[in-house]
Design a protein around this motif. Structure first.
Motif, PDB file in Angstrom:
ATOM      1  N   GLY A   2       7.600 -58.086  -9.771  1.00  0.00           N
ATOM      2  CA  GLY A   2       6.804 -57.484 -10.839  1.00  0.00           C
ATOM      3  C   GLY A   2       7.446 -57.535 -12.208  1.00  0.00           C
ATOM      4  N   SER A   3       8.471 -58.387 -12.345  1.00  0.00           N
ATOM      5  CA  SER A   3       9.228 -58.425 -13.609  1.00  0.00           C
ATOM      6  C   SER A   3       8.605 -59.345 -14.652  1.00  0.00           C
ATOM      7  CB  SER A   3      10.651 -58.902 -13.325  1.00  0.00           C
ATOM      8  OG  SER A   3      10.635 -60.260 -12.871  1.00  0.00           O
ATOM      9  N   GLY A   4       7.664 -60.189 -14.222  1.00  0.00           N
ATOM     10  CA  GLY A   4       7.108 -61.171 -15.138  1.00  0.00           C
ATOM     11  C   GLY A   4       7.888 -62.467 -15.177  1.00  0.00           C
ATOM     12  N   TYR A   5       9.006 -62.521 -14.440  1.00  0.00           N
ATOM     13  CA  TYR A   5       9.837 -63.731 -14.409  1.00  0.00           C
ATOM     14  C   TYR A   5       9.401 -64.637 -13.263  1.00  0.00           C
ATOM     15  CZ  TYR A   5      13.882 -66.787 -13.867  1.00  0.00           C
ATOM     16  OH  TYR A   5      14.687 -67.895 -13.741  1.00  0.00           O
ATOM     17  N   ASP A   6       9.189 -65.926 -13.576  1.00  0.00           N
ATOM     18  CA  ASP A   6       8.776 -66.916 -12.579  1.00  0.00           C
ATOM     19  C   ASP A   6       9.922 -67.901 -12.318  1.00  0.00           C
ATOM     20  OD1 ASP A   6       6.303 -65.704 -12.909  1.00  0.00           O
ATOM     21  OD2 ASP A   6       5.541 -67.268 -14.263  1.00  0.00           O
ATOM     22  N   LEU A   7      10.110 -68.256 -11.045  1.00  0.00           N
ATOM     23  CA  LEU A   7      11.172 -69.220 -10.707  1.00  0.00           C
ATOM     24  C   LEU A   7      10.837 -69.946  -9.412  1.00  0.00           C
ATOM     25  CD1 LEU A   7      14.040 -70.443 -11.145  1.00  0.00           C
ATOM     26  CD2 LEU A   7      14.917 -68.564  -9.735  1.00  0.00           C
TER      27      LEU A   7
END
Length: 451
Positions: free
Chosen positions: A153-158
Motif C-alpha cells: 500500500g506504499s504506492g511503490y511498484d517493483l
C-alpha cells in the motif's frame, strides 16, 4: 560466539520459504523502509553503515548509490551480480540456496532507495538450481504483495527478474555483465561512461553483489550506526567467507571483520586448522585473483602484528607483503602443495576466460600458461622465470577490465614469495614431475622466502 547478521537462521528448517522467513523477522526491513522512510533515508543509513562492496572491490556501497544519475523521465535499474565466477568463492551461491528471501528483501529495499521500478538478478548460467530457487522466492513474495504494484500500500511498484548468465568469468565484471544482460557477447565496456550514468540499455544503473544487497536488510532493521559498530575501522559489519583448500572444516563462515586470520584458520569455531595435522604453507585470501601469501605473511603483517580479516589489514604492506580481501574466497595450502602447479592452474583458467579484446591479456595469459606448463613439466630454463615476470608486468594495468590484473597478480606474488620453488622445478626436472616442492625444502616452514 561471533555475531551473525546474514546466516543467523541458516539452520532453521524451511528458512528458504516465505512463511518461515517471515516468522523469523523477514521483510521487516521492507515494511520499515516503505512505510516510514524515504529513499534518501535508506541511502543515508547505508552510508552511515560503512558497508563496502562484498564482491571484491570493497568500494563503499552508499557512495556508489549516490553516484546514480537521476535524469527526469529516464528509467533507472538495479542489477544484482550473482555471477560469482571467482575460483574459490561460493558464499553467494550458499546464501541464495538456503536463504533466498534475504536477497529478495535486500533487492526490494535497495530498489526503493534507488528509485528503480525494474531490477534484475544476473545469476551464473551453471547455477540452475539457484535460479529456480530465486524464481520460487520471487513468486512467493509477489503473491504476498511484497512485489508488483503498490507494494504494502506504499504506492511503490517493483518487478524483479532472474536472468541466467553466460557462464563466463568475464561476466562477473559489471559492464560485461550488462552487455550479457542485453543479449550481447559479454565483453567489458570502456569506462567512462560508468554504469551509474550509462548502464543497462544506456540508462543509469547500479550493479551490486549478492552479499552487498542482502546486507542492506540488517542495516535497515538495526540502523546504519549499529551496523558500523561491528567490525574494525573502515571494515564494518560482517563478511561471508568461502573457506576451502586443505582445511579441516571447509565451508561458508560469517565473521565479524577484524577477526585475526590465525583464529579463523585454527579455531574450532571456524576452519579448525589444517587438514591431516599438516602445516600451513600459504593462503589465497580473497579468491584466485588476489596475491598468494606464505604462512608467515598471512598470519603476521610486515610489522609483526597479527594479520586481521579486514580490508586494511590484509592489504598492509601493499603487494610486496600483503594481499586483498577480494571476494572472500579463502584457500589454504598445506606443506605438501606445489605453488608452481597451483599458479599454472590459475593461469590456465584466466587464459581460457579472457574475452580477447585486449592484446596484453589475450596474448599475455597464453604465454604465461605456456611458460608455467614448461616449468611444471621440466622443460624450462632459469631465464623463463624473469620472462614470466616481465609478461605479467606488461599485462597489469594495461587492459580494459580487471581480468588482466587478476591474471597477473597471482603470478607476480608466486614468483615474489616462492621464486626458489620455481628454480627447484627448473633444476630438478625429473623430480618436479613426480614430487611436490613441500615445506621440507625450506629451512623455516613459516618463512619460505628468499630475500
Amino acid at each position: 560466539m561471533a555475531r551473525k547478521l546474514l546466516l543467523t537462521h541458516i539452520d532453521v528448517p524451511g528458512i528458504n520459504t516465505l512463511e518461515v522467513y517471515r516468522q523469523k523477522g523477514g521483510y521487516r526491513a521492507v515494511e520499515k523502509a516503505l512505510k516510514s522512510m524515504s529513499p534518501d533515508d535508506v541511502l543515508e543509513e547505508v552510508k552511515k553503515s560503512g558497508l563496502r562492496g562484498r564482491g571484491g572491490a570493497g568500494f563503499p556501497t552508499g557512495m556508489k548509490w549516490s553516484f546514480l544519475a537521476k535524469p527526469e523521465g529516464v528509467a533507472r535499474y538495479l542489477v544484482c551480480n550473482a555471477d560469482e565466477s571467482e575460483p574459490g568463492t561460493f558464499k553467494d551461491r550458499y546464501l541464495m540456496t538456503h536463504i533466498p528471501h534475504a536477497l529478495i528483501e535486500g533487492m526490494i529495499v535497495s530498489s526503493y532507495a534507488l528509485g528503480t521500478a525494474t531490477s534484475y538478478i544476473y545469476v551464473r548460467g551453471e547455477m540452475m538450481p539457484q535460479i529456480r530457487i530465486l524464481e520460487q522466492a520471487i513468486a512467493e513474495a509477489k503473491n504476498a504483495g511484497l512485489l508488483g504494484k503498490n507494494i504494502l500500500g506504499s504506492g511503490y511498484d517493483l518487478e524483479i527478474f532472474v536472468h541466467p548468465g553466460g557462464g563466463a568469468y568475464i561476466c562477473g565484471e559489471e559492464t560485461a555483465l550488462l552487455e550479457s544482460l542485453e543479449g550481447k557477447r559479454g565483453n567489458p565496456r570502456i569506462k567512462p561512461p560508468f554504469p551509474a550514468v550509462s548502464g543497462l540499455y544506456g540508462c543509469p544503473t547500479v550493479v551490486n553483489n549478492v552479499e552487498s544487497i542482502a546486507s542492506v536488510v540488517p542495516i535497515i532493521n538495526d540502523g546504519g550506526d549499529e551496523y558500523a559498530k561491528i567490525g574494525i575501522g573502515r571494515s564494518t559489519g560482517t563478511k561471508l567467507i568461502s573457506a576451502g583448500g586443505n582445511l579441516r572444516k571447509p565451508g561458508v563462515y560469517e565473521i565479524e571483520l577484524g577477526l585475526p586470520v590465525e583464529e579463523f584458520i585454527y579455531s574450532d569455531e571456524y576452519c579448525g586448522g589444517i587438514a591431516d595435522g599438516k602445516r600451513l604453507k600459504a593462503v589465497v585470501a580473497g579468491g584466485s585473483s588476489v596475491p598468494i601469501l606464505p604462512a608467515n605473511l598471512i598470519l603476521k603483517t610486515s610489522t609483526g602484528e597479527s594479520r586481521l580479516m579486514s580490508y586494511e589489514s590484509l592489504a598492509e604492506g601493499g603487494f610486496e607483503t600483503g594481499t586483498m580481501m577480494g571476494s572472500g574466497g579463502f584457500i589454504a595450502f598445506d606443506e605438501d602443495q606445489c605453488i608452481v602447479r597451483n599458479t599454472y592452474n590459475f593461469t590456465r583458467f584466466y587464459r581460457h576466460e579472457s574475452c580477447g579484446q585486449c592484446s596484453p591479456c589475450r596474448e599475455g595469459t597464453g604465454w604465461m600458461e605456456k611458460i608455467l606448463y614448461n616449468i611444471e613439466h621440466g622443460q624450462a630454463s632459469p631465464q623463463d622465470i624473469d620472462l614470466l615476470w616481465d609478461i605479467q608486468r606488461n599485462i597489469e594495468g594495461n587492459t580494459i577490465c580487471p581480468l588482466g590484473d587478476a591474471a597477473a597478480w597471482p603470478v607476480a606474488a608466486a614468483i615474489r614469495h616462492f621464486r626458489d620453488e620455481f628454480e627447484w622445478h627448473i633444476n630438478n626436472p625429473q623430480e618436479a614431475q613426480t614430487k611436490n616442492f613441500g615445506l621440507a625444502h625450506y629451512a623455516d616452514p613459516l618463512a619460505p622466502l628468499a630475500e
